[in-house]
Design a protein around this motif. Structure first.
Motif, short mmCIF file in Angstrom:
data_model
loop_
_atom_site.label_atom_id
_atom_site.label_comp_id
_atom_site.label_asym_id
_atom_site.label_seq_id
_atom_site.Cartn_x
_atom_site.Cartn_y
_atom_site.Cartn_z
N LEU A 20 7.42 11.66 -22.52
CA LEU A 20 7.17 10.48 -23.33
C LEU A 20 5.71 10.44 -23.76
O LEU A 20 4.83 10.89 -23.03
CB LEU A 20 7.49 9.21 -22.54
N SER A 21 5.49 9.91 -24.96
CA SER A 21 4.14 9.71 -25.47
C SER A 21 3.97 8.26 -25.88
O SER A 21 4.94 7.60 -26.26
CB SER A 21 3.88 10.61 -26.69
N CYS A 22 2.75 7.80 -25.83
CA CYS A 22 2.43 6.44 -26.24
C CYS A 22 1.12 6.50 -27.02
O CYS A 22 0.06 6.70 -26.44
CB CYS A 22 2.29 5.53 -25.04
N ALA A 23 1.21 6.35 -28.33
CA ALA A 23 0.04 6.43 -29.19
C ALA A 23 -0.52 5.04 -29.45
O ALA A 23 0.23 4.13 -29.83
CB ALA A 23 0.40 7.10 -30.51
N ALA A 24 -1.80 4.89 -29.24
CA ALA A 24 -2.46 3.61 -29.47
C ALA A 24 -3.20 3.62 -30.80
O ALA A 24 -3.78 4.63 -31.19
CB ALA A 24 -3.45 3.32 -28.34
N SER A 25 -3.16 2.50 -31.48
CA SER A 25 -3.93 2.33 -32.70
C SER A 25 -4.66 1.00 -32.65
O SER A 25 -4.32 0.13 -31.82
CB SER A 25 -3.03 2.39 -33.94
N GLY A 26 -5.66 0.86 -33.52
CA GLY A 26 -6.44 -0.37 -33.50
C GLY A 26 -7.39 -0.44 -32.32
O GLY A 26 -7.83 -1.53 -31.95
N VAL A 27 -7.70 0.74 -31.74
CA VAL A 27 -8.59 0.80 -30.58
C VAL A 27 -9.77 1.70 -30.86
O VAL A 27 -9.68 2.60 -31.71
CB VAL A 27 -7.84 1.31 -29.33
N THR A 28 -10.86 1.47 -30.16
CA THR A 28 -11.99 2.37 -30.23
C THR A 28 -11.91 3.35 -29.07
O THR A 28 -11.26 3.08 -28.05
CB THR A 28 -13.33 1.61 -30.14
N TYR A 29 -12.61 4.46 -29.20
CA TYR A 29 -12.63 5.44 -28.10
C TYR A 29 -13.23 4.80 -26.86
O TYR A 29 -12.74 5.00 -25.75
CB TYR A 29 -13.44 6.66 -28.51
N SER A 30 -14.27 4.03 -27.05
CA SER A 30 -14.94 3.39 -25.91
C SER A 30 -13.99 2.49 -25.15
O SER A 30 -13.91 2.52 -23.92
CB SER A 30 -16.15 2.60 -26.41
N TRP A 31 -13.26 1.65 -25.85
CA TRP A 31 -12.32 0.74 -25.20
C TRP A 31 -11.19 1.51 -24.52
O TRP A 31 -10.86 1.26 -23.36
CB TRP A 31 -11.73 -0.23 -26.23
N TYR A 32 -10.60 2.43 -25.25
CA TYR A 32 -9.45 3.14 -24.73
C TYR A 32 -9.81 3.96 -23.49
O TYR A 32 -9.07 3.98 -22.52
CB TYR A 32 -8.86 4.05 -25.81
N SER A 33 -10.95 4.64 -23.52
CA SER A 33 -11.34 5.51 -22.41
C SER A 33 -11.64 4.72 -21.14
O SER A 33 -11.57 5.27 -20.04
CB SER A 33 -12.54 6.37 -22.79
N ARG A 34 -11.95 3.45 -21.28
CA ARG A 34 -12.23 2.60 -20.11
C ARG A 34 -11.00 1.79 -19.67
O ARG A 34 -11.08 1.00 -18.75
CB ARG A 34 -13.37 1.64 -20.42
N CYS A 35 -9.91 2.01 -20.35
CA CYS A 35 -8.71 1.19 -20.19
C CYS A 35 -7.76 1.76 -19.14
O CYS A 35 -7.50 2.95 -19.11
CB CYS A 35 -8.03 1.13 -21.55
N GLY A 36 -7.24 0.86 -18.29
CA GLY A 36 -6.14 1.26 -17.44
C GLY A 36 -4.87 1.33 -18.27
O GLY A 36 -4.63 0.46 -19.12
#
Length: 124
Positions: A20-36
């Motif tokens: 399975l894959s889950c692609a995120a959009s509307g996010v910055t690299y900074s936010w996503y990389s710090r995200c659980g």
């Protein structure tokens, strides 16, 4: 606005594999990389249950029912979360959802960002 889109679900026989894959959009690299990030699932007639969680450092937690069979991983550069599912069993049949902004816990929270889900069906 954060949007999560799952893909990769389908129908397989017991013992098979899916990714399975889950692609995120509307996010910055900074936010996503710090995200659980996490995967949850819900079977008909059951509550949504946590499957696997991965924190910003790559530490993972799995439900006992999937340990040794499922692997959660993330690619921050692609803003994508994965769930490799091996040795699938009929009891793994469920709608699988990804979530972002999660605590290091397998308990769902309405405040998380949620995808729409992808169906996994495992036949005997």
């Amino acid at each position: 606005q954060v949007q999560l889109v799952e893909s990769g679900g389908g129908s397989v026989q017991a013992g098979g594999s899916l990714r399975l894959s889950c692609a995120a959009s509307g996010v910055t690299y900074s936010w996503y990389s710090r995200c659980g990030l996490a995967w949850f699932r819900r079977s008909p007639g059951k509550e949504r249950e946590g499957v696997a969680v991965i924190d910003q450092y790559g530490s993972t937690t799995y439900a006992e029912s999937v340990k040794g069979r499922f692997t959660i991983s993330r690619d921050n550069a692609k803003s994508t979360l994965y769930l490799q599912m091996n040795s699938l069993k009929p009891e793994d049949t469920a709608m699988y959802y990804c979530a972002a902004g999660v605590r290091p816990s397998l308990y769902p929270d309405a405040n998380y960002y949620w995808g729409q889900g992808t169906q996994v069906t495992v036949s005997p």
